[in-house]
Write an enzyme that holds these catalytic residues in place. Sequence first.
Site, PDB file in Angstrom:
ATOM      1  N   GLU A 114      58.451  38.651  35.110  1.00  0.00           N
ATOM      2  CA  GLU A 114      58.251  37.898  36.225  1.00  0.00           C
ATOM      3  C   GLU A 114      56.702  37.293  36.451  1.00  0.00           C
ATOM      4  O   GLU A 114      56.222  37.662  37.198  1.00  0.00           O
ATOM      5  CB  GLU A 114      58.718  39.041  37.355  1.00  0.00           C
ATOM      6  CG  GLU A 114      59.744  39.848  37.289  1.00  0.00           C
ATOM      7  CD  GLU A 114      59.662  41.328  38.153  1.00  0.00           C
ATOM      8  OE1 GLU A 114      60.510  41.703  38.348  1.00  0.00           O
ATOM      9  OE2 GLU A 114      58.512  41.342  38.468  1.00  0.00           O
ATOM     10  N   PRO A 115      56.663  36.382  35.727  1.00  0.00           N
ATOM     11  CA  PRO A 115      55.356  35.555  35.618  1.00  0.00           C
ATOM     12  C   PRO A 115      55.007  34.919  36.968  1.00  0.00           C
ATOM     13  O   PRO A 115      56.275  34.063  37.412  1.00  0.00           O
ATOM     14  CB  PRO A 115      55.371  34.871  34.507  1.00  0.00           C
ATOM     15  CG  PRO A 115      56.677  34.536  34.128  1.00  0.00           C
ATOM     16  CD  PRO A 115      57.540  35.543  34.583  1.00  0.00           C
ATOM     17  N   GLY A 116      54.029  35.003  37.473  1.00  0.00           N
ATOM     18  CA  GLY A 116      53.802  33.703  38.781  1.00  0.00           C
ATOM     19  C   GLY A 116      52.755  32.877  38.467  1.00  0.00           C
ATOM     20  O   GLY A 116      52.875  31.915  37.943  1.00  0.00           O
ATOM     21  N   ARG A 117      51.667  33.544  38.472  1.00  0.00           N
ATOM     22  CA  ARG A 117      50.241  32.843  38.063  1.00  0.00           C
ATOM     23  C   ARG A 117      50.287  31.936  36.868  1.00  0.00           C
ATOM     24  O   ARG A 117      49.955  30.775  36.913  1.00  0.00           O
ATOM     25  CB  ARG A 117      49.250  33.964  38.103  1.00  0.00           C
ATOM     26  CG  ARG A 117      47.648  33.389  37.931  1.00  0.00           C
ATOM     27  CD  ARG A 117      46.539  34.498  37.751  1.00  0.00           C
ATOM     28  NE  ARG A 117      46.804  35.621  38.540  1.00  0.00           N
ATOM     29  CZ  ARG A 117      46.254  35.729  39.778  1.00  0.00           C
ATOM     30  NH1 ARG A 117      45.473  34.600  40.106  1.00  0.00           N
ATOM     31  NH2 ARG A 117      46.667  36.762  40.466  1.00  0.00           N
TER      32      ARG A 117
ATOM     33  N   CYS B 141      34.380  28.904  61.136  1.00  0.00           N
ATOM     34  CA  CYS B 141      33.501  29.487  61.771  1.00  0.00           C
ATOM     35  C   CYS B 141      33.100  30.843  61.368  1.00  0.00           C
ATOM     36  O   CYS B 141      33.498  31.755  61.912  1.00  0.00           O
ATOM     37  CB  CYS B 141      33.653  29.316  63.215  1.00  0.00           C
ATOM     38  SG  CYS B 141      32.406  28.505  63.875  1.00  0.00           S
ATOM     39  N   GLU B 142      32.903  31.159  59.836  1.00  0.00           N
ATOM     40  CA  GLU B 142      32.704  32.274  59.358  1.00  0.00           C
ATOM     41  C   GLU B 142      32.098  32.016  58.139  1.00  0.00           C
ATOM     42  O   GLU B 142      32.318  31.051  57.621  1.00  0.00           O
ATOM     43  CB  GLU B 142      34.081  33.119  59.321  1.00  0.00           C
ATOM     44  CG  GLU B 142      34.018  34.456  58.431  1.00  0.00           C
ATOM     45  CD  GLU B 142      35.007  35.189  59.241  1.00  0.00           C
ATOM     46  OE1 GLU B 142      35.080  36.386  58.639  1.00  0.00           O
ATOM     47  OE2 GLU B 142      35.757  35.002  60.178  1.00  0.00           O
TER      48      GLU B 142
ATOM     49  N   GLY C  58      51.653  39.388  35.690  1.00  0.00           N
ATOM     50  CA  GLY C  58      50.308  39.877  35.444  1.00  0.00           C
ATOM     51  C   GLY C  58      49.587  39.421  34.513  1.00  0.00           C
ATOM     52  O   GLY C  58      48.531  39.676  34.103  1.00  0.00           O
TER      53      GLY C  58
HETATM   54  C1  LIG Z   1      53.033  39.674  42.248  1.00  0.00           C
HETATM   55  C2  LIG Z   1      54.425  39.875  41.263  1.00  0.00           C
HETATM   56  C3  LIG Z   1      54.400  39.216  40.402  1.00  0.00           C
HETATM   57  C4  LIG Z   1      53.673  38.135  39.611  1.00  0.00           C
HETATM   58  O1  LIG Z   1      52.293  38.544  39.461  1.00  0.00           O
HETATM   59  P1  LIG Z   1      51.498  37.538  38.441  1.00  0.00           P
HETATM   60  O2  LIG Z   1      50.138  38.170  38.546  1.00  0.00           O
HETATM   61  O3  LIG Z   1      51.443  36.071  39.540  1.00  0.00           O
HETATM   62  O4  LIG Z   1      52.131  37.216  37.325  1.00  0.00           O
HETATM   63  C5  LIG Z   1      55.765  39.845  39.382  1.00  0.00           C
HETATM   64  N1  LIG Z   1      56.381  40.948  39.815  1.00  0.00           N
HETATM   65  C6  LIG Z   1      55.901  41.624  40.880  1.00  0.00           C
HETATM   66  C7  LIG Z   1      56.816  42.754  41.409  1.00  0.00           C
HETATM   67  C8  LIG Z   1      54.999  41.267  41.734  1.00  0.00           C
HETATM   68  O5  LIG Z   1      54.852  41.881  42.981  1.00  0.00           O
END
Ligand SMILES: *Cc1c(COP(=O)(O)O)cnc(C)c1O
Length: 385
Positions: free
Chosen positions: A269-272, A338-339, A228
């Site tokens: 748990e970073p993604g973004r 096409c949208e 997040g």
């Molecule tokens: C999507 C998700 C994340 C990563 O979220 P980001 O906004 O990309 O950091 C971490 N933990 C869980 C359980 C998620 O579903």
Amino acid sequence: MQLVDGRWRISGHDVEALSEQHGTPLYIYDSQVIRRQVNRFQEAFSSFDHRIYYAMKANSNPDLLRLMKELGLGIDAVSIYEIRIALDAGFEARDIIFTPNGVPFDELEQAIELGTRLNIENLSYLDQLGEAYRGDVPCTLRIHPGHVISTANHDTEGWYQRSRFGIDGDQIPEALRLIQMHQIRVEGLHVHSSSMILDEQVFGSAAEVLLNLARQLPDVRAIDLGGGIRPPYREQDDHPDLDLLSRSLTKPLDQFERDTGRKVQLWFEPGRYLVAECGTLLTRVHVLKQVGGRTVAGVDTGFHQLIRPKLYNAWHEIRNISNPEGSQHLIDISGCLCEEDDLARQRSLPEVREGHLLAILNAGAYGYSMASTYNSRPLPTEVVL
Ligand SMILES: *Cc1c(COP(=O)(O)O)cnc(C)c1O
């Protein structure tokens, strides 16, 4: 991306040349940017015993996953399919946390068979887990963010309350009863904010609530604060300071250790945060037209390959790679589906002509991983530098 002698480059590679070599639309990921972001994250939390589990739903490109593995990260997976991709990329099952919602229990059983960690977000799974395995399979518990996260910002608080993820505060007594009855070993407590952290007190206040619950759960040895955290998509974007987020954790952790004599590890748990800035989507302008007094550039990508502008009204910086020093004109950038498919409206860009190459920046997270084959178009090529 740097402008060197009138040519745009990514990590030394000429962007126009990359597009000629691989064609467009093309996703380019710069691994140096990922290394930088992982480093920043690790440094910010270096005073704590911590582990990073990369949320692979942001970008599950196998080469990126291998890089994350090389950098010592684990994986946060949300489907059995992601688990298999992570195992293929070389991760050990015990370095993967599985956080399922709404999937058949059979998917959890497959993950248990493979040996991944399990993050349980509802009483039904908790009861089924206890019935099937008693104390043999440990888990972490995902707690609802509305119960855990408090913030001064009322808008985001509404967001946390509306989330549908995690065990609700009201249900914690029932969760404790199931844990006791089935002798389930709860080794961690988890919360994920759902991508809206703006307030630097969020981690500290969440840790405090989770650690209070941990007092009743003697096997808890990890607090998982989810993902997040967003990097800025443009300069004026509000984004949290990692050092302040980190500092907010000291007090609740010290207090817990002093009171209980127990130590917990922090998980993230970073993604973004790790991958958004590494990615660039290259697309070519094939049609330039005037519509309703506006100039519209029709490009060979669209929301089938980057859905964020359409789905979230997200803003991505766009550059005209072919005409870096041209005079600025307002233009709409429209996808090829096409949208209604606006990637950007009324952007000021160096004059765009047919045949020009555009770069959409910060497209490394939730770009390719949310792509579809709508209009029966194939998925784009990806290149990792
Ligand atoms: C999507 C998700 C994340 C990563 O979220 P980001 O906004 O990309 O950091 C971490 N933990 C869980 C359980 C998620 O579903």
